[in-house]
Design a protein around this motif. Structure first.
Motif, PDB file in Angstrom:
ATOM      1  N   ALA A   1      -1.423   0.696  -2.287  1.00 42.54           N
ATOM      2  CA  ALA A   1      -2.350  -0.039  -1.425  1.00 42.54           C
ATOM      3  C   ALA A   1      -3.695  -0.226  -2.120  1.00 42.54           C
ATOM      4  CB  ALA A   1      -2.541   0.709  -0.103  1.00 42.54           C
ATOM      5  N   SER A   2      -4.499  -1.076  -1.539  1.00 42.24           N
ATOM      6  CA  SER A   2      -5.786  -1.422  -2.157  1.00 42.24           C
ATOM      7  C   SER A   2      -6.718  -0.214  -2.258  1.00 42.24           C
ATOM      8  CB  SER A   2      -6.462  -2.532  -1.350  1.00 42.24           C
ATOM      9  OG  SER A   2      -6.528  -2.177   0.020  1.00 42.24           O
ATOM     10  N   ASN A   3      -6.509   0.812  -1.431  1.00 39.04           N
ATOM     11  CA  ASN A   3      -7.358   2.011  -1.490  1.00 39.04           C
ATOM     12  C   ASN A   3      -6.744   3.122  -2.344  1.00 39.04           C
ATOM     13  OD1 ASN A   3      -5.269   2.787   0.145  1.00 39.04           O
ATOM     14  ND2 ASN A   3      -6.529   3.301   1.923  1.00 39.04           N
ATOM     15  N   GLY A   4      -5.611   2.837  -3.001  1.00 39.88           N
ATOM     16  CA  GLY A   4      -4.995   3.816  -3.886  1.00 39.88           C
ATOM     17  C   GLY A   4      -3.840   4.582  -3.271  1.00 39.88           C
ATOM     18  N   LEU A   5      -3.639   4.466  -1.970  1.00 36.88           N
ATOM     19  CA  LEU A   5      -2.532   5.167  -1.315  1.00 36.88           C
ATOM     20  C   LEU A   5      -1.202   4.601  -1.817  1.00 36.88           C
ATOM     21  CD1 LEU A   5      -2.128   6.243   2.305  1.00 36.88           C
ATOM     22  CD2 LEU A   5      -0.494   4.547   1.462  1.00 36.88           C
ATOM     23  N   VAL A   6      -0.265   5.514  -2.104  1.00 43.25           N
ATOM     24  CA  VAL A   6       1.064   5.110  -2.577  1.00 43.25           C
ATOM     25  C   VAL A   6       2.036   5.121  -1.406  1.00 43.25           C
ATOM     26  CG1 VAL A   6       3.006   5.730  -4.065  1.00 43.25           C
ATOM     27  CG2 VAL A   6       0.655   5.940  -4.919  1.00 43.25           C
ATOM     28  N   ALA A   7       2.780   4.031  -1.258  1.00 41.91           N
ATOM     29  CA  ALA A   7       3.792   3.945  -0.197  1.00 41.91           C
ATOM     30  C   ALA A   7       5.160   3.723  -0.813  1.00 41.91           C
ATOM     31  CB  ALA A   7       3.453   2.799   0.750  1.00 41.91           C
ATOM     32  N   LEU A   8       6.140   4.437  -0.265  1.00 40.33           N
ATOM     33  CA  LEU A   8       7.527   4.262  -0.674  1.00 40.33           C
ATOM     34  C   LEU A   8       8.295   3.832   0.567  1.00 40.33           C
ATOM     35  CD1 LEU A   8       7.575   7.571  -2.671  1.00 40.33           C
ATOM     36  CD2 LEU A   8       7.791   5.310  -3.703  1.00 40.33           C
ATOM     37  N   ILE A   9       8.909   2.676   0.495  1.00 42.59           N
ATOM     38  CA  ILE A   9       9.549   2.084   1.674  1.00 42.59           C
ATOM     39  C   ILE A   9      11.027   1.858   1.372  1.00 42.59           C
ATOM     40  CG2 ILE A   9       9.491   0.152   3.299  1.00 42.59           C
ATOM     41  CD1 ILE A   9       6.561  -0.327   2.150  1.00 42.59           C
ATOM     42  N   TYR A  10      11.855   2.360   2.278  1.00 40.64           N
ATOM     43  CA  TYR A  10      13.294   2.196   2.072  1.00 40.64           C
ATOM     44  C   TYR A  10      13.921   1.688   3.365  1.00 40.64           C
ATOM     45  CZ  TYR A  10      18.180   3.173   1.076  1.00 40.64           C
ATOM     46  OH  TYR A  10      19.527   3.062   0.901  1.00 40.64           O
TER      47      TYR A  10
ATOM     48  N   THR B   1       0.348   9.998  -0.314  1.00 37.43           N
ATOM     49  CA  THR B   1       1.617   9.269  -0.433  1.00 37.43           C
ATOM     50  C   THR B   1       2.257   9.214   0.937  1.00 37.43           C
ATOM     51  OG1 THR B   1       1.942  10.146  -2.673  1.00 37.43           O
ATOM     52  CG2 THR B   1       3.866   9.213  -1.579  1.00 37.43           C
ATOM     53  N   VAL B   2       2.853   8.081   1.271  1.00 40.78           N
ATOM     54  CA  VAL B   2       3.591   7.973   2.534  1.00 40.78           C
ATOM     55  C   VAL B   2       4.951   7.351   2.244  1.00 40.78           C
ATOM     56  CG1 VAL B   2       2.589   5.715   3.089  1.00 40.78           C
ATOM     57  CG2 VAL B   2       3.510   7.153   4.921  1.00 40.78           C
ATOM     58  N   ALA B   3       5.974   7.904   2.874  1.00 41.92           N
ATOM     59  CA  ALA B   3       7.326   7.351   2.773  1.00 41.92           C
ATOM     60  C   ALA B   3       7.733   6.841   4.146  1.00 41.92           C
ATOM     61  CB  ALA B   3       8.297   8.416   2.291  1.00 41.92           C
ATOM     62  N   ILE B   4       8.226   5.620   4.187  1.00 42.13           N
ATOM     63  CA  ILE B   4       8.642   4.994   5.446  1.00 42.13           C
ATOM     64  C   ILE B   4      10.095   4.568   5.297  1.00 42.13           C
ATOM     65  CG2 ILE B   4       8.196   3.112   7.077  1.00 42.13           C
ATOM     66  CD1 ILE B   4       5.303   3.072   6.038  1.00 42.13           C
ATOM     67  N   VAL B   5      10.941   5.134   6.128  1.00 41.07           N
ATOM     68  CA  VAL B   5      12.386   4.901   6.003  1.00 41.07           C
ATOM     69  C   VAL B   5      12.952   4.539   7.367  1.00 41.07           C
ATOM     70  CG1 VAL B   5      14.600   5.897   5.338  1.00 41.07           C
ATOM     71  CG2 VAL B   5      12.515   6.575   4.124  1.00 41.07           C
ATOM     72  N   GLY B   6      13.710   3.465   7.418  1.00 40.12           N
ATOM     73  CA  GLY B   6      14.339   3.074   8.675  1.00 40.12           C
ATOM     74  C   GLY B   6      14.678   1.604   8.687  1.00 40.12           C
ATOM     75  N   ASP B   7      14.858   1.080   9.863  1.00 39.34           N
ATOM     76  CA  ASP B   7      15.240  -0.322  10.005  1.00 39.34           C
ATOM     77  C   ASP B   7      13.997  -1.198   9.927  1.00 39.34           C
ATOM     78  OD1 ASP B   7      16.693  -2.574  10.414  1.00 39.34           O
ATOM     79  OD2 ASP B   7      17.028  -2.246  12.558  1.00 39.34           O
ATOM     80  N   VAL B   8      13.430  -1.252   8.738  1.00 36.20           N
ATOM     81  CA  VAL B   8      12.181  -1.999   8.524  1.00 36.20           C
ATOM     82  C   VAL B   8      12.321  -2.885   7.284  1.00 36.20           C
ATOM     83  CG1 VAL B   8      10.723  -0.244   9.584  1.00 36.20           C
ATOM     84  CG2 VAL B   8      11.223  -0.097   7.143  1.00 36.20           C
ATOM     85  N   GLU B   9      11.617  -3.981   7.299  1.00 36.24           N
ATOM     86  CA  GLU B   9      11.577  -4.870   6.142  1.00 36.24           C
ATOM     87  C   GLU B   9      10.386  -4.480   5.272  1.00 36.24           C
ATOM     88  OE1 GLU B   9      13.716  -6.956   5.206  1.00 36.24           O
ATOM     89  OE2 GLU B   9      14.981  -7.067   6.986  1.00 36.24           O
TER      90      GLU B   9
END
Length: 424
Positions: free
Chosen positions: A16-25, A194-202
């Motif tokens: 993200a623009s503030n440096g936060l890392v996101a992992l999306i599955y 870091t945030v991981a987001i997993v589920g029925d998401v695009e």
């Protein structure tokens, strides 16, 4: 349905623009979503005099954030069947949420407020303090807790954060002020999160949600650094007995210095620990000390390998009348393992368990999110799950013996026993 290991490598990594890392599955097997995250701030950043501050601060995040009170957060999430929470740990402070996929915007908005705009209401802080102190009073009466307090104090110098429990003590938690929590929270930084987001998401739609929630968390100052003090090697056997009147069980902790998760020896050590004290009812320790000799109610080993080198330990809960014989039996099993190592069947069983349990852990959104966080924390690469069976399969019995002989000393270790005075 178990998630195919190969699918994890296709997770989207976004900064993200503030440096936060996101992992999306995307996992469309159920219409739900799990959010798990961590900020690399924890008890390693607090002083001994303020032990428990990281845990207290983490637990207080939900007690009021942004424009919402604690009660509003609870009511609003419960009405939709959602949940959010946060907690402070040793190296990181974690946060999490679960919801139907359609409620992901609400979860991310509340979590963003908890991380960036906690209000730490004085009344809620005092309620929380009362709960923490009650929990500490209860755990202080547990022989296992006291044995671990003593073992850590023997294993690490007093200035090292590993020398104490992250929960703090009655004295340190009682002395913490709201201002202490506010100052400690200022160490939270999006570039250390870091945030991981997993589920029925695009993924693309989720990235847009992130930028308007956690991505809007403004960075202040620099991300916190970690500088752990040096740990002198053990030169002898160090023992501490903790008399506790009125107890009917004694707890034993044997420990040596372990290794970091990123150490080249890690996988061999993990296999060694699995065989020594984890497989089945507690590996060799459980089989020999508990089942065959009847010396313990439980007996197992644990390898605490994280950003720093935590303890490599063996623990047992025993009848106070059997303390010395149980210690002797435990030491004998460690010595036998160090001298002879595992047999071929034990190595095969450990490989099967480690690869099989990883697949099982990926059956849920939460499990996948936890795996993604670990991958990011230790820089393992998104293809780690694919490579894991080959990594484990390449560990030989000779490597396991070698690592056991270098770490599991039976001449230099710490031993802590907590139980009724007559047994010590």
């Amino acid at each position: 349905m178990a998630t195919e290991a190969r699918g994890i490598a296709g997770a989207t990594r976004y900064v993200a623009s503030n440096g936060l890392v996101a992992l999306i599955y995307r996992n469309p097997s159920a219409p739900t979503v799990s959010v798990r995250g961590e900020v690399r701030v924890g008890a390693v950043h607090e002083t001994a005099a303020q032990s428990g501050l990281a845990a207290f601060t983490g637990a207080a995040l939900i007690r009021g954030a942004g424009e919402r009170t604690f009660q509003q957060i609870v009511t609003e999430t419960e009405e939709r069947g959602c949940s959010v929470n946060a907690a402070g740990g040793l190296h990181t402070s974690g946060f999490a949420g679960k919801a139907l996929a359609e409620d992901l915007p609400l979860i991310l908005t509340i979590l963003a407020d908890m991380l960036a705009r906690p209000t730490f209401p004085p009344r809620e802080i005092e309620k929380l303090r009362g709960q923490v102190l009650t929990s500490l009073r209860e755990s202080d009466q547990e022989t296992g807790t006291q044995a671990w307090r003593a073992a850590r104090a023997l294993l690490y110098p007093s200035e090292h954060p590993y020398s104490r429990l992250t929960s703090g003590t009655l004295e340190t938690v009682q002395a913490l002020t709201r201002e202490d929590l506010v100052r400690f929270h200022q160490r939270y930084h999006p570039a250390a999160a870091t945030v991981a987001i997993v589920g029925d998401v695009e993924p693309e739609a989720t990235i847009a949600l992130l930028e308007s929630s956690l991505g809007a968390w403004p960075p202040a100052g620099s991300p916190p650094a970690l500088d752990l003090p040096p740990v002198p090697p053990l030169e002898a056997v160090l023992r501490r007995d903790v008399p506790m009147s009125g107890k009917i069980q004694s707890d034993i902790v044997w420990a040596v210095h372990g290794l970091r998760r990123t150490d080249p020896d890690y996988y061999a050590a993990m296999m060694a620990n699995m065989i020594l004290g984890r497989l089945g009812i507690g590996g060799r320790l459980g089989e020999k000390v508990r089942e065959e000799q009847g010396m313990a109610y439980y007996c197992y080993s644990n390898l605490d390998a994280d950003v720093g080198a935590g303890p490599w330990s063996a623990v047992a809960g025993v009848n106070p009348a059997n303390v010395e014989r149980a210690i002797e039996a435990l030491l004998q099993e460690v010595a036998t393992f160090v001298e002879h190592g595992p047999d071929a069947q034990e190595v095969a069983d450990a490989r099967d368990y480690l690869t099989g349990s990883l697949v099982l852990s990926l059956e849920t959104n939460d499990g996948i999110a936890a795996a993604l966080l670990a991958i990011e924390r230790f820089g393992l690469g998104l293809d780690f799950i694919e490579r894991y069976p080959a990594i484990i399969g390449a560990i030989t019995a000779d490597q396991i013996v070698d690592v056991a002989r270098r770490y599991l000393s039976i001449e230099r270790y710490v031993l802590a026993v907590a139980g009724p005075p007559a047994s010590l």
